[in-house]
Scaffold this motif. Sequence first.
Motif, short mmCIF file in Angstrom:
data_model
loop_
_atom_site.label_atom_id
_atom_site.label_comp_id
_atom_site.label_asym_id
_atom_site.label_seq_id
_atom_site.Cartn_x
_atom_site.Cartn_y
_atom_site.Cartn_z
N TYR A 165 0.83 -1.21 0.00
CA TYR A 165 0.00 0.00 0.00
C TYR A 165 0.86 1.25 0.00
N ASP A 205 -3.07 4.62 -3.20
CA ASP A 205 -4.24 5.35 -2.71
C ASP A 205 -4.20 6.78 -3.23
N VAL A 244 0.75 -0.73 7.98
CA VAL A 244 0.66 0.71 7.81
C VAL A 244 0.06 1.30 9.07
N SER A 245 0.59 2.40 9.49
CA SER A 245 0.07 3.04 10.70
C SER A 245 -1.15 3.90 10.36
N VAL A 246 -2.20 3.71 11.11
CA VAL A 246 -3.46 4.40 10.85
C VAL A 246 -4.00 4.94 12.17
N GLU A 250 -2.31 -4.33 8.30
CA GLU A 250 -2.00 -4.78 6.95
C GLU A 250 -2.99 -4.09 6.02
N PRO A 251 -2.55 -3.79 4.80
CA PRO A 251 -3.43 -3.05 3.88
C PRO A 251 -4.72 -3.78 3.54
N LEU A 311 -10.99 -0.06 2.64
CA LEU A 311 -9.75 -0.54 3.27
C LEU A 311 -9.44 0.38 4.45
N VAL A 356 -6.81 1.10 6.00
CA VAL A 356 -5.62 1.97 5.91
C VAL A 356 -5.93 3.26 5.16
N MET A 357 -6.98 3.24 4.35
CA MET A 357 -7.34 4.45 3.59
C MET A 357 -8.18 5.41 4.42
N LYS A 358 -8.57 5.00 5.61
CA LYS A 358 -9.45 5.83 6.43
C LYS A 358 -8.68 6.59 7.51
N ASP A 359 -7.39 6.75 7.29
CA ASP A 359 -6.56 7.49 8.26
C ASP A 359 -7.17 8.87 8.49
#
Lengths: 338, 178, 744
Positions: free
Chosen positions: A6, A50, B13-15, B29-30, B74, B76-79
Amino acid sequence: MINFGYTRAATIGEAIQAVAGDPQARFIAGGTNLVDLMKYGVERPGRLVDITRLPLKHMEDTPGGGLKIGALVPNSDLAYDARVERDYPLLSSAILAGASAQLRNAATTGGNLLQRTRCYYFYDAAAPCNKREPGSGCSAIGGVTRVHAILGASSSCIATHPSDMCVALAALGATVHVEGPDGARTVAFEDFHRLPGDAPEKDNTLAHGEMVTAIELPAPRFGSNHSYLKLRDRLSYAFALVSVAAAVELDGDRIAEARVALGGVAHKPWRVPEAEALLKGETPSPDAFGKAADRLLEGAVGQGENDFKIELARRAVIRALSQAAAGTPQVQSNKIVN
Amino acid sequence: MSPAQSGSAPEPVSVTLSVNGQTHTLSLEPSVTLLDLLRERLHLTGSKKGCDQGQCGACTVLVDGRRVNSCLQLAVMKDGAEITTIEGLGTPDRLHPMQAAFIAHDAFQCGYCTPGQICSAVGMLGEGHAHGPEEIRELMSGNLCRCGAYTNIVDAIEDARRGREAPTLGTPSLEAAE
Amino acid sequence: MSNVHPYVGRAEPRVDGALKVTGRAKYAAEFRADDMVYAAAVPATIAKGRIVALDLSRALSAPGVLDILTHENRPEIPESDEPYLNDMVAVPGSPFRPLKDDRIVYGGQAIALVIADTHENARHAASLVAAEYEAETPVVDVAAARGEAYDTFEPRDGIPPPPPPRGDAEAAFEGSAIRLRHDYRVAPEHHNPMEMMATTVVWEGEGRLTIHTKTQGVINPKNYICAVFGLDPDKVIVNSPFVGGAFGMALRPHYDLMLATMAALKLERSVRLVLTRAQMYTMGWRPDTLQTVALSASADGALTSISHHAVQATSRYEDYQEPTVNWSGLLYDCPNVSLKYELAKIDTATPSDMRAPGATLGVYALEAAMDELSYELGIDPLELRLKNYAERDGNDDKPFSSKELKAAYAQGAERFGWSKRSPEPRSMRDGKELVGLGMATGCWEAMMQPHSASATLSADGRLEVACGTADIGTGTYTILSQIAADEFGLDIGDVTARVGDTTLPMAPVEGGSWGAASAGNAVRAACKALKEDLLKHARGLDGSPLSNAAIDHVAFANGRIALGSDESQSVSFADAVRASGQAAVSAKADFAPDEDFSKKFAAYTHSAVFAEVKVDEELGVIRVTRVVSAIAAGKILNLATARSQILGGVVMGIGMALHEETLWDKRLGRVVNANLGEYHVPAHADIQNIDVIFVEEDDKANPLGVKGLGEIGIVGAAAAIANAVFHATGRRVRDLPITIEKLL
């Protein structure tokens, strides 16, 4: 669904570079189609880039009186935008005919163009499919074909494009803004999606690493003389068997200009300028609309189970054009077809 | 080389995101969807998995106030996002008016689509495009109910929309339930 | 809710409502344990043949993978069918068991189970399992197998075979001036409950397991698992307090249960397995059924013959059966009846009971044919049914225990406005749309099963009632609470009902609409037993004002036991409990159906369904604008939950009439629309006004007078809609669903 890497892109250039440099990488925005396909094992990207943080969320008036819509504008925001409701109600209506409110909230303008087919066999990762695995064969031909194409299909692929929004964009004559490793370009909407031919794996004319950045609409016309009519297997939340985007410009009681595009019938929104030309100067009537429909459907051929789509499309075209000419467009929440 | 091709685990990934007002910083994980994050890692099982494909609406949550299918998001996209789930709308002791209306209209049977229906209804009223039963039906069509409670759901939402007191069940007549 | 008795008969809100609307109700996949791991089932990509080779190497080296089970490496499981027949809903044949051997007997069959540390890693590794097959050509089309149809199967327990012919239907048919014979087909369907099959096995240590699984009766998975894996029943608890819809799908144990348990036993760890929506199409389904109905009548509309023949799909390995044609022998009064029921084997998973199994299909065909006959005769469809009204069950030649179908016809017709219908097809319009009004009759057997229940009153005045049945959304928690609250005169808030756990008193699976009558009467009996016990303790108190009171002479209300003749003479529940010397007093009771009664009477629920459709004929768009369903089903315990059950049945009937169809690719043998996007269940937009009427019906088959409601709502609904479509358009579509192309 497989695991993947990602990357969160901060700029358009960074995003393009990340995808262009990795054949296994894909852009992701709304994710409403891509994540679904990944769960089916149809899409197996090694990395997702993304792009949701990119500055592509704005809508702006163009010097020519048109509207430029950023690729990341959500479908619902676009449908309910005051300018779109006023100037491009056909587009608004088509968007609201598609998917569900939740999906429209997440899905983006650019992503809507890049939806992949709902062909059963494309989704069945164990079945041969030329679109999924070039050269493996087409399982749809000779299979369950009720939802498949009647126009522009090939012996390699009989899939249809599932979008509603794109049918309206085709009718409205939109332009697609694209950016890629080799710079920016624009593509006329009718040239954006392609017919399957012998390369059905290519839904459209984007190269790997190219990204849709905006959709541009020409100056508004047609007023209230438009309609988006969608026919499907339940009254909402289903893909089109046949849909029609129709718009006419009237000069007194005569048609000065007409636009008709079909959804659910081909690998791309189906538009035939010659069919529209037949309506120029005509008085709106079922007979005149029928002639245009016949021209639009010229060469249509079914697979057996979907033969009905040819007649259904003809009737739907006549009805949608009648609604458009009368200035009584289909209201998507009202299931009575006026 | 990407993780799909290798045997290695994808890089986490850090979220940081907020769920029902509580901030969580996570290493994910993504491939973790928002729905699986809620259900399996934060143990907020109110959001339901009915199809995992955006085709049923049972997983509907509010992300920054907008209703979406959490199964297709996903995590990770909602950070930075603010997530509201059914657990954040109300509790058995302090029901959200929409939750109370669902009980009053018996707007569910098995209860599995119910959190999604309620989150979707709350999201819909926030959107401001539902002005009556016909529009409610269309704009709620992304939430399937196999128990077939649709008419009761629409009645419940319509009551909540009008902000009026829902008729109370319990009176010994059928009409009262309608 | 205020303390107003009786609760029974009211529209009482669901006692579990607050848990459900706040997301606190826990379903099978929502229990957790420390150290729990995740499993994913890998589906076969052929529908028939055998596995030649499996390559697990990539999957085994994927991150987080702990183990992969296949037919080659799985723990020992019994060879013989016997242990697997501990499934109380098993049908004749050899029950399917996953990972048994290299044979593939249907598309999507599980060939491996991947177990990993996270859901994501299990899913990822599952996609890396590679298999090589030797494929054979599957047959998944019952029409193609019809030539090998047979009726020599061993009858399924509880499913009566068609009765022997009465009279001479063929001769009567030939001798009648008015007659018709048509083929009908309903598309195969899948249950598609919103919750997918799921099992969470909690490894409690020392061989103890707590299994949370989607089931319509916890005892069934427990018996099955203990028999298959040789487990000590004292060490296994199955707990399933909430079930996200089932409609018959969760009667039998499915492969999620067996595989998750196998993995937990092997790894000695807690395991969760949730099937995918696509995998929900790799198990029970409503079987594809080919039906032929022939009717004849005299000119005045009296039926002279009924013949009904059905060929129904089953799997290669089991003879699944449902009561499909028998309805044609009891719904109408007819001297000449011939019923025939056959099976045909195809390469799919075994079909399973799905809401009103048999009746939904058979009554559809009969009621469509009756509608056709009404037009042949020129008699109003409702009048034709009244003309041939059956006062006795012709199959068993018995009177009905109760049958208020005439009242249902009358009240339904009145509410619907049937009298405003103009008889001619295509004669009613509304703007561009044709309007059609249709009706049909519905019928389902009123069954009961032995159930046990307990009732426990604590000194603090709270009552708990318990029964090992299930609440699959039908409202069991609520009706049991209502019954118990009434028995003790308690506020319903002071009553707790418990179901869905094998530590509770025994109940079989919940299905066939027997739940309310069986569990309800068991709880009632337990409450009565508890009242006797309490009175005994109350009588024993020093100076008890009830010292000579018999149970018939006291009332339980307001937290006290009082003399009926003098309410001031009473003992509080708390004192009665304390007199027992225990913290609580508990009683248990068993309920069993009265066999003498059922020998004398036939017990059925009935419905009259009326539907209005509006059809855009040119475009083939059908809208179901109104349905009235009038139900005769004995005593209604809860008007709200009962109404919801009927609404749900009608909605599923609308789906059957217009939307639902499982599509198999005949070459691949796989379901191609194994998802909720392309298997269309009705959505909000499809459902408008549905009106439910419960007619008064006094039935004596059990003390509560309850007959059951889970199935009756769907029976007849699809026929009413299809009949309305004919009335609107003049087009008779005999294969459901009526999709757009069938009207063009």
